[in-house]
Design a protein around this motif. Structure first.
Motif, PDB file in Angstrom:
ATOM      1  N   ALA A   1       4.361  -5.951   3.098  1.00  7.28           N
ATOM      2  CA  ALA A   1       5.610  -6.199   2.380  1.00  7.28           C
ATOM      3  C   ALA A   1       5.880  -7.694   2.263  1.00  7.28           C
ATOM      4  CB  ALA A   1       6.764  -5.519   3.107  1.00  7.28           C
ATOM      5  N   CYS A   2       5.990  -8.186   1.037  1.00  8.06           N
ATOM      6  CA  CYS A   2       6.420  -9.574   0.837  1.00  8.06           C
ATOM      7  C   CYS A   2       7.887  -9.671   1.256  1.00  8.06           C
ATOM      8  CB  CYS A   2       6.267  -9.972  -0.625  1.00  8.06           C
ATOM      9  SG  CYS A   2       4.554  -9.978  -1.197  1.00  8.06           S
ATOM     10  N   HIS A   3       8.251 -10.774   1.867  1.00  5.11           N
ATOM     11  CA  HIS A   3       9.578 -10.895   2.460  1.00  5.11           C
ATOM     12  C   HIS A   3      10.712 -10.851   1.443  1.00  5.11           C
ATOM     13  CE1 HIS A   3       7.859 -12.892   6.345  1.00  5.11           C
ATOM     14  NE2 HIS A   3       7.809 -11.581   6.377  1.00  5.11           N
ATOM     15  N   TYR A   4      10.416 -11.156   0.175  1.00  5.19           N
ATOM     16  CA  TYR A   4      11.462 -11.249  -0.838  1.00  5.19           C
ATOM     17  C   TYR A   4      11.553 -10.000  -1.720  1.00  5.19           C
ATOM     18  CZ  TYR A   4       7.341 -12.319  -3.613  1.00  5.19           C
ATOM     19  OH  TYR A   4       6.094 -12.257  -4.194  1.00  5.19           O
ATOM     20  N   CYS A   5      10.640  -9.064  -1.567  1.00  7.29           N
ATOM     21  CA  CYS A   5      10.496  -7.983  -2.544  1.00  7.29           C
ATOM     22  C   CYS A   5      11.388  -6.789  -2.230  1.00  7.29           C
ATOM     23  CB  CYS A   5       9.032  -7.534  -2.596  1.00  7.29           C
ATOM     24  SG  CYS A   5       8.733  -6.236  -3.819  1.00  7.29           S
ATOM     25  N   ASP A   6      12.095  -6.291  -3.279  1.00  5.98           N
ATOM     26  CA  ASP A   6      12.880  -5.063  -3.116  1.00  5.98           C
ATOM     27  C   ASP A   6      12.414  -3.986  -4.083  1.00  5.98           C
ATOM     28  OD1 ASP A   6      13.881  -6.030  -5.514  1.00  5.98           O
ATOM     29  OD2 ASP A   6      15.951  -5.495  -5.066  1.00  5.98           O
ATOM     30  N   PHE A   7      11.194  -4.133  -4.630  1.00  9.07           N
ATOM     31  CA  PHE A   7      10.625  -3.091  -5.486  1.00  9.07           C
ATOM     32  C   PHE A   7      10.250  -1.884  -4.617  1.00  9.07           C
ATOM     33  CE2 PHE A   7       8.872  -6.157  -8.961  1.00  9.07           C
ATOM     34  CZ  PHE A   7      10.171  -6.452  -9.310  1.00  9.07           C
ATOM     35  N   HIS A   8      10.012  -0.767  -5.260  1.00  7.49           N
ATOM     36  CA  HIS A   8       9.633   0.439  -4.514  1.00  7.49           C
ATOM     37  C   HIS A   8       8.133   0.437  -4.234  1.00  7.49           C
ATOM     38  CE1 HIS A   8       9.259   4.487  -3.109  1.00  7.49           C
ATOM     39  NE2 HIS A   8       8.371   4.735  -4.050  1.00  7.49           N
ATOM     40  N   PHE A   9       7.766   0.538  -2.957  1.00  4.84           N
ATOM     41  CA  PHE A   9       6.356   0.606  -2.579  1.00  4.84           C
ATOM     42  C   PHE A   9       6.253   1.151  -1.160  1.00  4.84           C
ATOM     43  CE2 PHE A   9       7.854  -3.427  -0.981  1.00  4.84           C
ATOM     44  CZ  PHE A   9       7.269  -3.537   0.263  1.00  4.84           C
ATOM     45  N   SER A  10       5.033   1.504  -0.783  1.00  4.87           N
ATOM     46  CA  SER A  10       4.738   1.933   0.582  1.00  4.87           C
ATOM     47  C   SER A  10       3.508   1.173   1.061  1.00  4.87           C
ATOM     48  CB  SER A  10       4.463   3.440   0.620  1.00  4.87           C
ATOM     49  OG  SER A  10       3.959   3.826   1.887  1.00  4.87           O
ATOM     50  N   THR A  11       3.500   0.805   2.332  1.00  2.00           N
ATOM     51  CA  THR A  11       2.319   0.143   2.891  1.00  2.00           C
ATOM     52  C   THR A  11       1.339   1.161   3.477  1.00  2.00           C
ATOM     53  OG1 THR A  11       3.534  -0.213   4.958  1.00  2.00           O
ATOM     54  CG2 THR A  11       3.488  -2.032   3.378  1.00  2.00           C
ATOM     55  N   SER A  12       1.684   2.430   3.399  1.00  2.00           N
ATOM     56  CA  SER A  12       0.776   3.496   3.826  1.00  2.00           C
ATOM     57  C   SER A  12       0.059   4.062   2.603  1.00  2.00           C
ATOM     58  CB  SER A  12       1.540   4.620   4.524  1.00  2.00           C
ATOM     59  OG  SER A  12       0.706   5.746   4.723  1.00  2.00           O
ATOM     60  N   LEU A  13      -1.266   4.143   2.683  1.00  2.00           N
ATOM     61  CA  LEU A  13      -2.050   4.665   1.563  1.00  2.00           C
ATOM     62  C   LEU A  13      -2.453   6.125   1.765  1.00  2.00           C
ATOM     63  CD1 LEU A  13      -4.445   1.636   0.858  1.00  2.00           C
ATOM     64  CD2 LEU A  13      -2.209   2.121  -0.116  1.00  2.00           C
ATOM     65  N   LYS A  14      -1.830   6.803   2.731  1.00  2.00           N
ATOM     66  CA  LYS A  14      -2.223   8.175   3.056  1.00  2.00           C
ATOM     67  C   LYS A  14      -2.083   9.123   1.865  1.00  2.00           C
ATOM     68  CE  LYS A  14      -1.081   7.891   7.994  1.00  2.00           C
ATOM     69  NZ  LYS A  14      -0.191   8.399   9.081  1.00  2.00           N
ATOM     70  N   LYS A  15      -1.106   8.895   1.032  1.00  2.00           N
ATOM     71  CA  LYS A  15      -0.861   9.801  -0.093  1.00  2.00           C
ATOM     72  C   LYS A  15      -1.457   9.275  -1.394  1.00  2.00           C
ATOM     73  CE  LYS A  15       3.471  11.650   1.792  1.00  2.00           C
ATOM     74  NZ  LYS A  15       3.008  13.046   1.960  1.00  2.00           N
ATOM     75  N   ARG A  16      -2.401   8.334  -1.293  1.00  3.08           N
ATOM     76  CA  ARG A  16      -2.911   7.706  -2.508  1.00  3.08           C
ATOM     77  C   ARG A  16      -3.562   8.710  -3.453  1.00  3.08           C
ATOM     78  NH1 ARG A  16      -6.991   2.632  -2.460  1.00  3.08           N
ATOM     79  NH2 ARG A  16      -8.647   4.175  -2.662  1.00  3.08           N
ATOM     80  N   ASP A  17      -4.431   9.573  -2.948  1.00  6.45           N
ATOM     81  CA  ASP A  17      -5.101  10.550  -3.813  1.00  6.45           C
ATOM     82  C   ASP A  17      -4.088  11.455  -4.506  1.00  6.45           C
ATOM     83  OD1 ASP A  17      -7.500   9.492  -3.057  1.00  6.45           O
ATOM     84  OD2 ASP A  17      -8.036  11.107  -1.677  1.00  6.45           O
ATOM     85  N   ASP A  18      -3.138  11.977  -3.726  1.00  5.46           N
ATOM     86  CA  ASP A  18      -2.108  12.837  -4.313  1.00  5.46           C
ATOM     87  C   ASP A  18      -1.291  12.091  -5.357  1.00  5.46           C
ATOM     88  OD1 ASP A  18      -2.844  15.001  -2.756  1.00  5.46           O
ATOM     89  OD2 ASP A  18      -1.335  14.641  -1.215  1.00  5.46           O
ATOM     90  N   MET A  19      -1.012  10.811  -5.085  1.00  4.01           N
ATOM     91  CA  MET A  19      -0.217  10.020  -6.017  1.00  4.01           C
ATOM     92  C   MET A  19      -0.955   9.819  -7.335  1.00  4.01           C
ATOM     93  SD  MET A  19       2.561   8.438  -6.763  1.00  4.01           S
ATOM     94  CE  MET A  19       3.394   8.362  -5.169  1.00  4.01           C
ATOM     95  N   VAL A  20      -2.227   9.490  -7.270  1.00  2.00           N
ATOM     96  CA  VAL A  20      -2.997   9.262  -8.503  1.00  2.00           C
ATOM     97  C   VAL A  20      -3.008  10.527  -9.364  1.00  2.00           C
ATOM     98  CG1 VAL A  20      -5.292   8.792  -9.435  1.00  2.00           C
ATOM     99  CG2 VAL A  20      -4.408   7.408  -7.545  1.00  2.00           C
ATOM    100  N   TYR A  21      -3.218  11.678  -8.734  1.00  3.73           N
ATOM    101  CA  TYR A  21      -3.210  12.933  -9.495  1.00  3.73           C
ATOM    102  C   TYR A  21      -1.818  13.257 -10.029  1.00  3.73           C
ATOM    103  CZ  TYR A  21      -8.020  13.998  -8.290  1.00  3.73           C
ATOM    104  OH  TYR A  21      -9.390  13.953  -8.188  1.00  3.73           O
ATOM    105  N   ALA A  22      -0.785  12.897  -9.274  1.00  4.21           N
ATOM    106  CA  ALA A  22       0.586  13.125  -9.751  1.00  4.21           C
ATOM    107  C   ALA A  22       0.892  12.233 -10.957  1.00  4.21           C
ATOM    108  CB  ALA A  22       1.580  12.869  -8.624  1.00  4.21           C
ATOM    109  N   LEU A  23       0.428  11.001 -10.929  1.00  4.21           N
ATOM    110  CA  LEU A  23       0.630  10.100 -12.063  1.00  4.21           C
ATOM    111  C   LEU A  23      -0.026  10.684 -13.317  1.00  4.21           C
ATOM    112  CD1 LEU A  23      -0.102   6.655 -10.331  1.00  4.21           C
ATOM    113  CD2 LEU A  23       2.142   7.545 -10.986  1.00  4.21           C
TER     114      LEU A  23
END
Length: 394
Positions: free
Chosen positions: A14-36
């Motif tokens: 996490a960049c100290h200034y950022c308030d965008f939506h993100f996660s530093t965990s990549l556990k759901k990456r495969d599910d996310m790509v298919y959901a996109l």
């Protein structure tokens, strides 16, 4: 013209200034790509009568995805949408990802792209990406550490040295107004970027957003607060330096050489339609705005159930007018009096003319060819000026 924005909600840290939506965990990456990909399919009818001219991978950090994953998402768009013959396809990327790409792209199918020399840049071009937006932010180690960026100053330069061998359409991000950033160091940042002959620069003042680490550090006195006057002066240093190098200041935070404006972002500012795919992504169709749920798990679960987790808001005529004024004053295109009258009526045009008089007298706005535009003096203040021109329904 229509565009598709795909939000990749993952970051290494996490960049100290950022308030965008993100996660530093990549556990759901495969599910996310298919959901996109599934959301793209579910929403294809929204663009059934239009051509997609821009595709933009933003985030988060899209460069964390493998070539195979990016190729899959691009193929999904081509399968479900009518795409222009030469669309602008932009990938936001971080320097460290581009230099260490072989680590997370080992599963690239050799039949799909040429990766014999391990060049991630060649691989990107092979799958259709033709524009890179690289998050440099600063070429100084102290700034990068303060912001908690994942790359270092040497990697920033090395990345650009490699990128320009393969891409001519490159944008870099730079941040000014950083506590401790002197005007001299800021000039060096700009000059370093120019030395790579980059044709587009996006540059933003560091802002302190609630619930960020930066906000907490400043509140505790660990870091000096942002100095608005410093940021204002560095904005003008940026503008003067880039315009002297033939960059066109076409939007408040964006500078491009001729023919290198961001087509994707220009469409936003000119209020053209776009679909936002992914958690927290926003969409716009001219009269309605929508935004997806800002939660990765809930987003994935909804999409897997063929439910679009999106809230929508129908924009009133006043809302549309206010948005047009806000975006128009940020750009070189300004606000057209004829368009205001045509789209919203004479009452809105007369209101705009009356409200703008005080800013014209203060040399912050001027009228040229029936368009209201900001002066050089007023540019840094354009959002605040626009808010004073808004029409409020009481």
């Amino acid at each position: 013209m229509s565009g598709i924005y795909i939000h990749i909600p993952f970051c290494k840290q996490a960049c100290h200034y950022c308030d965008f939506h993100f996660s530093t965990s990549l556990k759901k990456r495969d599910d996310m790509v298919y959901a996109l990909a599934q959301e793209l399919q579910l929403r294809k009818d929204e663009f059934k009568n239009t051509t997609v001219e821009t595709i933009y991978f933003g985030g988060g950090t899209p460069s964390l995805l493998t070539i195979k994953e990016l190729q899959f998402l691009i193929a999904t768009i081509y399968t479900n949408y009518q795409v222009a013959s030469n669309p602008e396809i932009t990938l936001e990327a971080n320097p460290d990802d581009l230099l260490k790409a072989g680590i997370h792209n080992d599963n690239v199918p050799l039949s799909a792209v040429e990766v014999s020399n391990r060049s991630i840049f060649k691989a990107y071009k092979a799958i259709g990406i033709n524009r890179l937006s690289i998050g440099i932010q600063s070429f100084f180690e102290n700034d990068l550490k303060l912001m908690n960026r994942a790359h270092n100053a040497e990697e920033a330069k090395e990345c650009l040295s490699e990128a320009i061998k393969y891409f001519d359409n490159i944008s870099v991000d730079l941040i000014y107004g950083i506590p401790g950033l002197t005007h001299e160091r800021w000039k060096q940042n700009i000059e370093t970027a120019l030395s790579f002959k980059i044709p587009h620069i996006s540059s933003y003042a560091l802002t302190v957003e609630p619930k960020t680490a930066l906000y907490s550090f400043i509140k505790k006195g660990l870091i000096d607060n942002v100095d608005d006057e410093q940021a204002h002066e560095q904005f003008h240093i940026l503008k003067d330096t880039l315009e002297a190098s033939d960059f066109i200041h076409y939007e408040l935070s964006n500078f491009g050489k001729e023919n290198y404006f961001s087509k994707n972002n220009s469409a936003y500012w000119q209020r053209k339609s776009y679909i936002g795919i992914g958690p927290s992504a926003h969409s716009f169709n001219g009269t309605e705005r929508g935004w997806n749920i800002r939660n990765n798990s809930k987003y994935i679960n909804a999409i897997q159930s063929n439910i679009l987790p999106i809230e929508t808001e129908m924009l009133t005529k006043t809302d549309q007018y206010n948005e047009y004024v806000m975006t128009g004053l940020r750009t070189i295109w300004g606000v057209s009096f004829d368009k205001v009258e045509h789209d919203f009526g004479t009452v809105f045009k007369d209101y705009l003319i009356e409200q703008s008089k005080i800013f014209i007298n203060q040399h912050l706005l001027y009228i040229d060819d029936e368009h209201l535009r900001v002066t050089k003096k007023g540019q840094f203040l354009s959002d605040g000026i626009a808010s004073q021109l808004f029409k409020i329904n009481l």
